[in-house]
Design a protein around this motif. Sequence first.
Motif, short mmCIF file in Angstrom:
data_model
loop_
_atom_site.label_atom_id
_atom_site.label_comp_id
_atom_site.label_asym_id
_atom_site.label_seq_id
_atom_site.Cartn_x
_atom_site.Cartn_y
_atom_site.Cartn_z
N THR A 1 0.82 -1.22 0.00
CA THR A 1 0.00 0.00 0.00
C THR A 1 0.85 1.27 0.00
N LYS A 2 2.16 1.12 -0.02
CA LYS A 2 3.10 2.24 0.00
C LYS A 2 2.91 3.11 1.24
N SER A 3 2.53 2.47 2.34
CA SER A 3 2.35 3.26 3.55
C SER A 3 3.46 3.00 4.56
N LEU B 1 7.82 4.80 -3.27
CA LEU B 1 6.87 5.46 -2.37
C LEU B 1 5.76 6.13 -3.20
N ASP B 2 4.79 6.68 -2.50
CA ASP B 2 3.73 7.44 -3.16
C ASP B 2 4.12 8.91 -3.08
N LYS C 1 2.04 11.12 -0.73
CA LYS C 1 1.95 10.79 0.70
C LYS C 1 3.07 11.47 1.48
N THR D 1 7.55 14.53 2.06
CA THR D 1 6.64 13.94 1.08
C THR D 1 7.40 12.84 0.33
N GLY D 2 6.62 11.91 -0.23
CA GLY D 2 7.22 10.89 -1.08
C GLY D 2 7.95 11.55 -2.24
N ASP D 3 7.36 12.65 -2.74
CA ASP D 3 7.96 13.39 -3.84
C ASP D 3 9.38 13.84 -3.48
N GLU E 1 3.91 6.23 6.74
CA GLU E 1 3.01 7.27 6.26
C GLU E 1 2.41 8.04 7.44
#
Length: 736
Positions: free
Chosen positions: A652-654, A680-681, A684, A708-710, A734
Amino acid sequence: MKFYQFPFPGSGFLAVCTAWFFLHPARLAAQTLIPLETGHMAMVLEVEQNKDLDIIYFGKKLKNAVEYGLIPRQYKQPEDYTRSLNAAYTPAGSRSLAEPAITVTHADGNNSLDLKYVSHHVEKISGDVSLLTVLLKDPVYDFEVSLYYKSYYRDDVVEQWTTIRHHEKGSVTLHKFASANLYLKAESFWLNQYHGDWAKEMRPEESRLTHGIKTLDTKLGTRANLFQPSVFMVSFDKPATEDEGSVMYGGLEWSGNFRIDLELDPLDNLRIMAGINNYASPYQLQPGEAFTTPAFWYTFSDQGKGDASRRLQRWARDYKILDGNGNRLTLLNNWESTYFDFNEARLAGILQDTKKLGVDLFLLDDGWFANKYPRNSDHAGLGDWQENRQKLPNGIAALVNEAQSAGVKFGIWVEPEMVNPKSELYEKHPDWVVKQPNREEYYFRNQLVLDLSNPKVQDFVFNIIDSLFIKNPGLAYIKWDCNAVIYNAYSAHLKNQSAFYIEYVRGLTKVLERVRGKYPSVPMMLCSGGGGRVDYAALQFFTEFWPSDNTDPLERIFIQWEYSYFYPAITSSNHVTDWGRQPLKFRTDVAMMGKLGFDIQVSKLNGPDLSFCQQAIKNYDSLKQIIWHGDQYRLSDPLNHAVASVIYVDETKSSAVMFNYLVNYRYDEKSRVPIRLKGLDAVKKYRITETNLYPGTNSTLEENGIYTGDFLMQIGFNPVVNANRTSVVLKIEEVR
Ligand code: GLA
């Protein structure tokens, strides 16, 4: 998987291909394509007018399948005089002059074979899995080959094998019998292969393939991967990197001699023939008998080595490994802490230590058996699987009970395929031993291999396991070892010695099938003096494997890194031992990147070391589902960087866990720049905290950092690895 068949004259497709047909007058008639497609890859077979079955494409799937037929006209390569270099299964002795997939001597002594397309059909096994079968026949002899392509749509994996049959008047000799034959086109091909030895498993070598044949093979019989496993990668056009480039992976599902020929042909295309090694193994195929070759698996990605490996790992967990999506036991092993020197009292202490440490199971290693020739070293006792009365007067049963009262599970080491010449088994059954009748014996680790082609030996080996379970129903784990290679290959049981290597593996498979028939779920570790026998044939019966006896954590970073391209973390048994110069924390962190175990003297740990281990096991319990079942991304590779870094991300990429190690100890080496996270997301937010800290030390990282994942994927994160912080484990969760 989707399959199309284009019926021809009059179809729109034919119209598109007119020019091509014009250029190839021999192909003027209808074109039959059999594209084999998964989510992202395709291999396209074509039935030629003369009924040859050829491969016209291997690579990334096209959006419009109808255009596969247009591919060949785009190539202006030199003429293939034989018109068979791209055969889907290359026969020998007729038109083909290249390395064959199959060579035979017919019942009448003739050596020629030609194979023509007869029919094909597709069976849908599930929403994800399909099986394409193509029947080929020799127009002159009553001889046929069925090609099987089992495709896994979601993960882009294909397993390919063949069944060979005939109805001639007498037996046909199969001299070569590949499982798969592929044909790849690219500007250049880059082979990434592996070599090794004891404690040196999985050393990669990448090189450009030149014209001629490069063969990856083994003739060792057992412990077949000692010097070289069958797994490899081929990059198209340029060496693929972790995240870029087109690459195929392949490997044979066969725990014995394999042979993979990679032939760069006169047209500059790559032919791959993979299967059982035909070395010393011409096979006598009787009329009506079906000879089925083992599966060769392969996958392809145009997104680099990392993407291919994640698909393969997921495929393995879902389809190949026993209980691939289940749980595993943490354990304490006594091999390096006692070697052969133990008794009931010492083991009782270790059982208490197992509990104190906090792992699930105690694994009793080598040295517990044999009486006439006690197993006090590796020179004697193999084959005599009765408890040694001096060391264990009350048998294994007493230890299993002791473990139960200590509150831990109990597992045991066996090496059932082997025998020491100094053993009662050898004295009683010399005919069960693989050795040449008239030649001097030659040993590997002072031992010989039992002849598993003999059904009596199969019964013996099965009974070793079976009686351990019958006598000790509480037994919870088996480590199955295999330390010797086969010298002086000869079976007193077989009339035809050429069948030996193949019958050995068949015998081993029968035994493992029987073991799993009766004990379907007990966890078993596949060991062969380290990683001498790791492949997807064996792993259907095993929950995990032992990558290497080399447990120096610095070495293991490299070894585990390379295995991870082909096998998921849940299968990798990693033990904390006293090998190497790294601190306990470093050793434990490295072992956590798979299935954690220990092989240390717990009673000798000082207070902080013990509490570190106890806490690390608790931390592992909270992270292990991500490591075992998540997606693994390699972030910074140890071959080219001072810091090695790997992250496991849950579905779930959490949540994720990131491992970072200093691997270059030169002055002032450290993590100078941030390491870009993956998987990652982007939208998120994640909190990063350091875990597995040694008692009394604090993290130098900013507390409760949230990103952030970014940010983490574009800029990265610096784990601050340096000579004072050589190993750093980060929990990434997350924040909602
Ligand atoms: C092999 C294994 C080791 C250990 C010994 C016991 O070398 O790889 O882990 O079990 O055998 O003899």
